[in-house]
Design an enzyme around this catalytic site. Structure first.
Site, PDB file in Angstrom:
ATOM      1  N   SER A 111     -20.565  -3.537 -12.431  1.00  0.00           N
ATOM      2  CA  SER A 111     -21.563  -3.927 -13.414  1.00  0.00           C
ATOM      3  C   SER A 111     -22.327  -5.121 -12.893  1.00  0.00           C
ATOM      4  CB  SER A 111     -20.897  -4.292 -14.744  1.00  0.00           C
ATOM      5  OG  SER A 111     -21.818  -4.878 -15.640  1.00  0.00           O
ATOM      6  N   TYR A 139     -14.399  -9.307 -19.683  1.00  0.00           N
ATOM      7  CA  TYR A 139     -15.053  -8.120 -19.111  1.00  0.00           C
ATOM      8  C   TYR A 139     -15.715  -8.464 -17.779  1.00  0.00           C
ATOM      9  CZ  TYR A 139     -18.424  -4.354 -18.460  1.00  0.00           C
ATOM     10  OH  TYR A 139     -19.155  -3.321 -17.930  1.00  0.00           O
TER      11      TYR A 139
END
Length: 523
Positions: A142, A156
């Site tokens: 990501s 995260y």
């Protein structure tokens, strides 16, 4: 794209989002796809849809946090199709909550899915790839593995940063075994990630990020995600989104940008899978759309460019690096020109484009970006995806900031946009920026010598015999032509202005949630 026909691709998290879309696209191109996910009804539905369209697919209920189930998924691929060519580690979750909420169970779950699930996939697939002496591991990380958003995304982001580190380590360890490792870092994409928090309020706030298509910051006192907006005068202020989003589900309409992001991501996935190792040799297959080599007058210069593919297809504008030319993209032209309109120019002072004297032409990134913008206007390119490699980054970011309405997405390969990306080798180069006269000779050795040119191609790979020496000898012959050292020195001296521009580029990317796919081609 016949070179993907009958390739066996295992995909985790394949019941929705990126995994589902990738499975359908690859099956359409002739790959044999093996799907793993926790929801049996969704896996069965995707397999049936692919099979009904003439594709080849099998599915297995797989929880990536359970090593035995991941091993069964890989073994199912071997039993069903005979081998494993590609492992796509796609499964992931993204619960959004501030650290002070102490969602420890969600922290554990993210570590289990986003990190251990990736490693379980590698552990199961690697022995098969080593036995067949080939393979490709693709990890979906990501942009949040690079840029942390907090409060809310701390854990995260940490798991995605770990995925980046794992991919780089795998690449270094497995490269000599003919096993490729690629990392793809999406921005906001239409998936079910906003639903993965256990708290409904956090789900809604995550959904708001996705529906509006921008990155946000968490307003701690109100436990509300809010975005930072910039006025035309440059004053920064908080603004609430124009409307409040409810819980976003797969059945609801996603922000159009996110659907475009997923489409661009699929293109990037195809590039990653289809691109052979840099050491591979062999003849290319015949292509429907041949490459044309053209010249066009722009700002008093003759600009050379390569062009291929249907002009009514999605346009990819490919910007090359140092000291290359559009020639570096030739392999992509043969693989993508049947579906995409490809345009790759040479900058002034590079390749077959004119090389005006540095005494009369300013070799700066501002000037080159201006010329490239005028080039796109001369060709009538009003919308395009920018593929930026190395020097293509500072050229492309300037083009994007000058005309953001023209940019559909960015694909970034080894182009730096943050100061941390400049490692130890840049010490000599920074000294050149500080005192050009005293460090010019050292810089030319550091940046433009035959040895440095060779290193740009082979790195520290001990298997040098696998590389075609024409790659770096041709490049050095170009650098040795009259005037080239002066041109390259002038342009690299201007590179210091890029470092000053990094914050501006980052500020432009983040609020717009641009679909940036980074680190392509790590082989």
């Amino acid at each position: 794209m016949s070179n993907i026909t009958d390739k066996v691709v295992v995909i985790t998290g394949a019941s929705s989002g990126i995994g589902e879309s990738t499975a359908k696209l690859l099956a359409q191109q002739g790959a044999k796809v093996v799907l793993g996910a926790r929801r049996s009804n969704r896996i069965d539905a995707v397999v049936q849809e692919i099979s009904a369209s003439g594709g080849k697919a099998i599915g297995f209920v797989t929880d990536v946090t359970k090593r035995a189930e991941v091993e069964a998924l890989i073994q199912g691929a071997v039993d069903g199709f005979g081998r494993v060519d590609v492992l796509l580690n796609n499964a992931g979750i993204m619960p959004i909550a501030p650290i002070e909420a102490l969602k420890v169970d969600e922290w554990d779950r993210q570590i289990d899915v986003n990190i251990k699930g990736l490693l379980y996939g590698v552990a199961a697939a690697l022995p098969h790839m080593q036995k067949q002496k080939s393979g490709h591991i693709i990890n979906i990380t990501s942009v949040f593995g690079i840029k942390v958003f907090a409060p809310g995304g701390t854990v995260y982001c940490a798991t995605k940063a770990a995925g980046r580190a794992l991919t780089e380590g795998l690449r270094m360890e497995l490269h000599s075994q003919n096993i490729r490792c690629t990392m793809i870092s999406p921005g906001a994409v239409a998936t079910e990630l906003p639903e993965s928090s256990s708290d409904e309020g956090n789900q809604k706030e995550s959904a708001r990020v996705y529906e509006n298509g921008y990155f946000c910051q968490l307003d701690r006192p109100r436990n509300r995600l809010r975005h930072r907006a910039t006025s035309r005068r440059g004053n920064r202020r908080d603004r609430r989104p124009a409307h409040c989003a409810g819980l976003l589900t797969r059945r609801q309409t996603m922000h159009p940008f996110l659907e475009v992001s997923r489409a661009v991501l699929m293109v990037s996935m195809m590039i990653a899978i289809l691109q052979p190792p840099a050491t591979a040799q062999g003849k290319e297959r015949p292509v429907k759309h041949p490459t044309f080599y053209r010249m066009i007058p722009v700002d008093g210069l003759s600009i050379f460019y390569r062009e291929a593919g249907p002009k009514d297809g999605p346009t990819l504008l490919l910007l090359h690096g140092l000291p290359s030319s559009s020639r570096m993209f030739e392999p992509l032209f043969s693989r993508l020109s049947d579906r995409y309109h490809l345009v790759a120019p040479d900058y002034p002072g590079f390749g077959h484009t004119d090389w005006p004297d540095p005494k009369t032409f300013a070799y700066t990134f501002d000037h080159i970006a201006e010329t490239m913008n005028h080039f796109t206007e001369a060709l009538g390119l009003s919308r395009y995806t920018l593929y930026m490699q190395d020097y293509g980054g500072p050229v492309g970011f300037r083009m994007a900031l000058a005309h953001p309405d023209r940019i559909e997405a960015l694909i970034v390969q080894d182009a730096v946009s943050h100061n941390e990306g400049l490692g130890a080798i840049w010490k000599t180069r920074r000294a050149f920026w500080a005192d050009r006269a005293a460090n010019e000779s050292t810089l030319r050795t550091n940046l433009l010598s035959l040895e440095t040119t060779r290193t740009r191609h082979v790195g520290n790979d001990p298997n040098v015999e696998r590389y075609d020496p024409d790659l770096w000898t041709d490049e050095f012959a170009f650098l040795s032509l009259p005037g080239q050292m002066d041109i390259q020195s002038d342009l690299f001296y201007d590179y210091r202005m890029n470092v000053d521009s990094y914050p501006k580029w980052q500020a432009w990317i983040a609020p717009k949630a641009t679909a940036t796919v980074g680190d392509l081609g790590q082989v």
